[in-house]
Design a protein around this motif. Sequence first.
Motif, short mmCIF file in Angstrom:
data_model
loop_
_atom_site.label_atom_id
_atom_site.label_comp_id
_atom_site.label_asym_id
_atom_site.label_seq_id
_atom_site.Cartn_x
_atom_site.Cartn_y
_atom_site.Cartn_z
N THR A 63 45.92 46.11 29.50
CA THR A 63 44.65 45.97 30.75
C THR A 63 43.68 45.91 30.20
O THR A 63 43.63 46.31 29.17
CB THR A 63 45.18 47.86 31.12
N PHE B 278 42.86 36.05 40.78
CA PHE B 278 42.88 36.41 39.14
C PHE B 278 42.93 35.70 38.05
O PHE B 278 42.53 35.46 37.11
CB PHE B 278 44.59 38.01 39.03
N HIS C 66 39.12 45.86 37.99
CA HIS C 66 40.68 45.86 37.44
C HIS C 66 41.64 44.92 36.95
O HIS C 66 41.35 43.50 36.30
CB HIS C 66 41.15 45.96 39.27
N SER C 67 42.38 45.26 36.51
CA SER C 67 43.85 44.59 35.46
C SER C 67 44.48 43.42 36.43
O SER C 67 45.19 43.90 37.28
CB SER C 67 44.35 45.05 34.30
N MET C 68 44.98 41.93 35.39
CA MET C 68 46.24 41.72 36.35
C MET C 68 47.03 42.08 34.95
O MET C 68 46.83 42.24 34.36
CB MET C 68 45.82 40.32 35.82
N SER D 51 48.77 43.25 39.90
CA SER D 51 47.55 43.94 39.76
C SER D 51 47.47 45.24 39.75
O SER D 51 48.78 45.41 40.19
CB SER D 51 46.23 42.47 40.08
N PRO E 253 39.65 41.15 40.02
CA PRO E 253 39.29 40.88 38.80
C PRO E 253 38.06 41.84 38.20
O PRO E 253 37.66 41.88 38.72
CB PRO E 253 39.58 39.43 38.25
#
Length: 190
Positions: free
Chosen positions: A48, A110, A22-24, A14, A19
């Motif tokens: 993203t 996530f 923020h993105s996995m 990530s 999550p």
Amino acid sequence: MARPEIYVSTDIESDGPIPGPHSMLSFASAAFTADKTLLGTFTANLTTLPEAQGHPETMAWWASQPQAWEASRKDQQDPATAMTAYRTWLENLPGRPVFVGYPAAFDFMFVYWYLIRFTGTSPFSHSALDMKSYAMALLGTDFRATVKRTMPRSWFEESPHTHVALDDAIEQGNLFCAMLATNRSAKTRG
């Protein structure tokens, strides 16, 4: 007759600690039977989230891992497409999927969030098996003292921890199956 459990060793990468904000970036799963048979793998690199951004500390760590970063940014897929394919893959396993992670709290957070957001459900239900907790119980050690360097060398295979999700999912799946074998061996002796 109950369907067997399939242990789905999963690793995620990530750009931040949670999550949503923020993105996995990348995730992978390796599905194992209890006897350490690798049934298959699933991996995806994700675009993203449009509303998310990388956390400064995580992005500084990524700067020290250029090969892993590059691997996580190849062939990116839309999260909805990837998570739908992943859910289908999980549902087609020849048994009930059990999420296995190291640490499960981070990786499961996530995967579960993405499954719910993009598919509406999780084949794992609400639970995950944490390898560190399992090792703590097997070894009779305190939680914080239970780390890979204090685990028996016989549990490990010769495979590097690369921070590439698929490599790490397979490595951790092999480790979990070794722990499982130790536990089952102890039960037959006792």
